[in-house]
Design an enzyme around this catalytic site. Sequence first.
Site, mmCIF file in Angstrom:
data_model
loop_
_atom_site.group_PDB
_atom_site.id
_atom_site.type_symbol
_atom_site.label_atom_id
_atom_site.label_comp_id
_atom_site.label_asym_id
_atom_site.label_seq_id
_atom_site.Cartn_x
_atom_site.Cartn_y
_atom_site.Cartn_z
ATOM 1 N NE ARG A 71 -3.500 -0.173 2.643
ATOM 2 C CZ ARG A 71 -3.905 -0.772 3.765
ATOM 3 N NH1 ARG A 71 -3.559 -0.281 4.942
ATOM 4 N NH2 ARG A 71 -4.649 -1.853 3.705
ATOM 5 N NE ARG A 140 -2.402 1.817 9.600
ATOM 6 C CZ ARG A 140 -3.229 0.786 9.383
ATOM 7 N NH1 ARG A 140 -4.064 0.810 8.359
ATOM 8 N NH2 ARG A 140 -3.230 -0.264 10.196
ATOM 9 C CE LYS A 207 -7.852 0.209 11.835
ATOM 10 N NZ LYS A 207 -8.374 -0.595 10.725
ATOM 11 C CE LYS A 209 -8.128 3.607 9.464
ATOM 12 N NZ LYS A 209 -9.286 2.857 8.916
ATOM 13 C CB CYS A 429 -13.457 -4.119 1.898
ATOM 14 S SG CYS A 429 -14.264 -5.644 2.461
ATOM 15 C CB CYS A 435 -8.896 -9.432 3.285
ATOM 16 S SG CYS A 435 -8.913 -8.698 4.947
ATOM 17 C CB CYS A 474 -14.477 -8.797 8.430
ATOM 18 S SG CYS A 474 -13.358 -7.384 8.533
ATOM 19 C CB CYS A 478 -11.882 -1.450 5.134
ATOM 20 S SG CYS A 478 -10.708 -2.267 6.240
#
Length: 560
Positions: A71, A140, A207, A209, A429, A435, A474, A478
């Site tokens: 990414r 991120r 993470k 953001k 996603c 994934c 899931c 995302c």
Amino acid sequence: MGSRRKRTKSKIEVIKENSDNLRGPLADEVGNDESHFSKDAIQVLKFHGTYQQDDRDLREGRNRHYMFMIRGRIPAGKMTTDQYLAIDDIADEYADGTLRVTTRQAFQLHGIIKDELKTTLQEINNSLITTLGACGDIVRNVMATPAPDIDGRQSKVQDFADDLSDILLPASKAYHEIWLNGDKVYSGKEEVKEKEPLYGHSYLPRKFKVGIALPKDNSVDLYTQDIGLVALFDDENEIRGFNVVVGGGMGMNHRKESTFPRLGDHLGYVSKDKVVDVVKSIIGIQRDHGERVNRKQARMKYLIHDWGLEKFEKELISRLGFELEPYEELPDFDLDLYLGWNQQSDGNWFLGLSIENGRIQDNQEFQLKTALREVVSKFGTGVRLTANHNVLLTNVAEEDKEKIEAIFDKYGVLLDDELSNAIKYSMACPALPTCGLAITESERALPDIVRDLDGVLNELGLEDEKLSIRMTGCPNGCTRPYVADIGFVGRSLDKYTIFIGGDAAGTRLNSKYKDLVERKDLVEEVRPLLEQYKSDRSNSESFSDYWNRVGLEEPEAVSA
């Protein structure tokens, strides 16, 4: 009185602490003969912008077909002509021949094998794009409105996002040592130091953001960010300061009520000269007080939920030495996809292309990847990646517009006015087969579902409604399904939870409507809601406004 059980850190926290600032054990495993990295190394690998995956369609018992996803870190999704063409070449040479635009305005490459991982990362860095910090427990990719200058404000927000991204990069030299042979190819604005003054030796608990919006324009889903900033301007059209929003986040776990999606809170206003200090101090609070035992509770949204905004603000003031000013009132937010032709402030044009589920590829129906390459290379356009995983082609001269349209037509690529709203406002996603967190299908399932739903909308005369439809494989969310008008969230094998009542502008959470719905039944479960909305709505009331006003009934009652 019994002794209290000592709290321990999670295993991942121990791996981070023992990694020597993101080196080990990754550095020792890059050049070995294995097809994959160890469990400890893959946790460090994430910080370098790479996930180890395996093709679950090809699994046979314990035998796995390992590959890697890379990414990019691209503040505000802004790429030059040469950068886009370089990544397009890399996708063909080392990956599976496709690019994927992410919901954080970056790109992903899929299908790279371990033997070619280092070479691939070097090629990406040679194009002056880094992958450092695109994943992992750090800040991120910094998001910002994707459009080029329309009224003189957009570029200023993007420049700030670029500066902030460099400031928030990890300081460790590990990335350059491991992948670039110690050469500093990508050059940020702050010199790399060995210590981590912002992140510390353990980095962040999870993470983090950051997104930057303009007034009215919430194309970055501001309220779903850990830190959301709204740029405010003076009479000279210069940024004077920012409204600050804190504590958003989408992830949850179906079986744990202690996990939930959350929208950010209005914290206050800060002048531009102080905003970096505010951002760093907020990150510092999460670094020092965020949960490091249970990763399911480690996002900053849970810290603010547990503490309350008042306590969080007091801690922030103690670190800053000053108070934020009151949050300034703003007009209502909206979502502008920036599709079709739009004029820039310099007189040139940009073209917004709807990329279904963000996948840039060639197939039997259309050759999107080939068409984009031809247009970008022939006309030297800039490329912007959006948070709704679309692409904007910038700096197009008036006389080139028809030529560009002809190229897309030649390759079967549909433009904005040829697509339904249901398709344009949908997102999925990647999910299966790559994934590792995916429970169900998403990217491979949503196109058929959206077209079936589009048929219902046309049947009911609702085809002009701008319904945001988002699917994830899931509950991590995302594609930010919990703020969508209609969210389909993977629940178990080929079954989903349906959420209803958010909005495309990203300012309201939706509510669970029905659980464990089989994929084949998703559209029929939503149909009664659309029918009732069609017959009972008032004036121009939106689908979600209607259901938030009347309240979601039990599914059986709505269907009756």
